[in-house]
Write an enzyme that holds these catalytic residues in place. Structure first.
Site, short mmCIF file in Angstrom:
data_model
loop_
_atom_site.label_atom_id
_atom_site.label_comp_id
_atom_site.label_asym_id
_atom_site.label_seq_id
_atom_site.Cartn_x
_atom_site.Cartn_y
_atom_site.Cartn_z
N ASP A 6 24.82 0.70 -3.62
CA ASP A 6 24.71 -0.75 -3.74
C ASP A 6 25.81 -1.38 -2.89
OD1 ASP A 6 24.35 -3.38 -4.54
OD2 ASP A 6 25.48 -3.11 -6.40
N ILE A 7 25.41 -1.96 -1.74
CA ILE A 7 26.37 -2.60 -0.84
C ILE A 7 26.46 -4.07 -1.21
CG2 ILE A 7 26.98 -3.02 1.57
CD1 ILE A 7 25.08 -0.73 2.34
N GLY A 93 17.99 -12.25 -3.39
CA GLY A 93 19.01 -11.22 -3.26
C GLY A 93 18.55 -9.91 -3.89
N ASP A 95 20.29 -7.52 -5.05
CA ASP A 95 21.03 -7.20 -6.27
C ASP A 95 20.43 -7.91 -7.47
OD1 ASP A 95 21.80 -9.63 -5.14
OD2 ASP A 95 23.90 -9.45 -5.75
N ARG A 96 19.97 -9.15 -7.28
CA ARG A 96 19.34 -9.89 -8.37
C ARG A 96 18.02 -9.24 -8.78
NH1 ARG A 96 18.47 -15.83 -6.61
NH2 ARG A 96 17.97 -16.11 -8.82
N THR A 119 30.89 -12.19 -6.88
CA THR A 119 31.31 -13.20 -5.90
C THR A 119 30.66 -14.54 -6.22
OG1 THR A 119 31.54 -11.49 -4.22
CG2 THR A 119 31.42 -13.76 -3.46
N THR A 187 50.58 -25.55 -14.26
CA THR A 187 49.44 -25.80 -13.37
C THR A 187 48.61 -24.54 -13.20
OG1 THR A 187 50.64 -27.53 -12.20
CG2 THR A 187 48.79 -26.53 -11.04
#
Length: 262
Positions: A6-7, A93, A95-96, A119, A187
């Site tokens: 899986d890239i 995609g 992967d999806r 990502t 912050t």
């Protein structure tokens, strides 16, 4: 045994499976001969599948073919064992799609919400009839943190971090212990906690709407940043088997069988 490659956007993840179970894993910035040989040594791997979100994967396919006799390059034209209601399948995609196949394999006959915290944050739906219905894409955790730094003059670039979940308070206060624990006192804390919690609220909103529309539902997580959110989402099933790997393995077996049957 099967080899799964899986890239992804930030790393190459590999696994060797036997009868659907992962028996070895590895990851690196790219697929190297060393990584491949470590996974294959002493194992009789007959088939492989390569999936890439980075575009052309011909070099990786060639490398895998030099070690494994049969390699399937997964693309949008590859037959899959679920229905696909996506209106632009050529842009979906991989992967999806693989995760959707994995969800249908892990939880057959159920409605599944697949949340991938990588990502990008993707929230996809597979219904009990075995059809991928589509989903939503928004910036992932690290992308949001990067955007706050890049598009402002003074906000620092922060790394994701955990913070302890407090016990419920029993005494009334002007600000409850639980609410106060989620407020950033610097912050950096404000950025990290605000970003993580905004994603939690986003996921919870999708999950609530999904459960209103579909009965017998479950929610599964995957992706490198999933651990920041799993414990903060109610009624979650955290799949030990990576749904992308599970889906790639199922797609490979499905296509090998199709070839065998002619």
């Amino acid at each position: 045994m099967n080899l799964l490659v899986d890239i992804g956007n930030t790393a190459v993840k590999c696994a060797v499976t036997e009868l659907g179970e992962i028996i070895a894993e590895g990851r690196d910035d790219r697929l190297t001969v060393g990584l491949l040989d470590r996974l294959l040594v002493g194992r009789d791997v007959r088939h492989a599948i390569v999936s890439s979100t980075r575009g052309d994967a011909s070099e990786v396919v060639a490398l895998v073919c030099s070690r494994v006799g049969h390699c399937l390059e997964f693309n949008q034209r590859t037959p899959v064992p679920i229905g696909n209601a996506y209106r632009s399948p050529e842009t979906l995609g991989l992967d999806r799609l693989a995760a959707a196949v994995g969800a249908a394999t892990l939880f057959p006959g159920r409605n599944v919400l697949v949340i991938d915290c990588g990502t990008a944050l993707t929230i996809d739906t597979v219904t009990a009839d075995g059809v991928f219905r589509g989903g939503c894409i928004s910036p992932g955790l690290r992308m949001r943190l990067r955007a706050l730094h890049d598009y402002t003059a003074a906000l620092p670039l922060c790394e994701p971090s955990e913070w302890p979940e407090p016990e419920p308070n029993t005494e009334p206060k002007s600000v409850s212990v639980r609410a106060d624990a989620h407020l950033g006192r610097t912050t950096e804390e404000a950025i990290v906690r605000g970003t993580v919690q905004s994603i939690v609220f986003e996921i919870e909103g999708h999950a609530a709407r999904f459960r209103d529309e579909f009965e017998d539902t479950c929610v599964i997580f995957t992706g490198g940043d999933a651990h920041f959110f799993v414990k903060r989402i109610k009624n979650t099933i955290f799949a030990n088997c990576n749904p992308v790997f599970c889906g790639l393995d199922r797609i490979l077996e499905y296509n090998v069988l199709e070839e065998y049957l002619g």
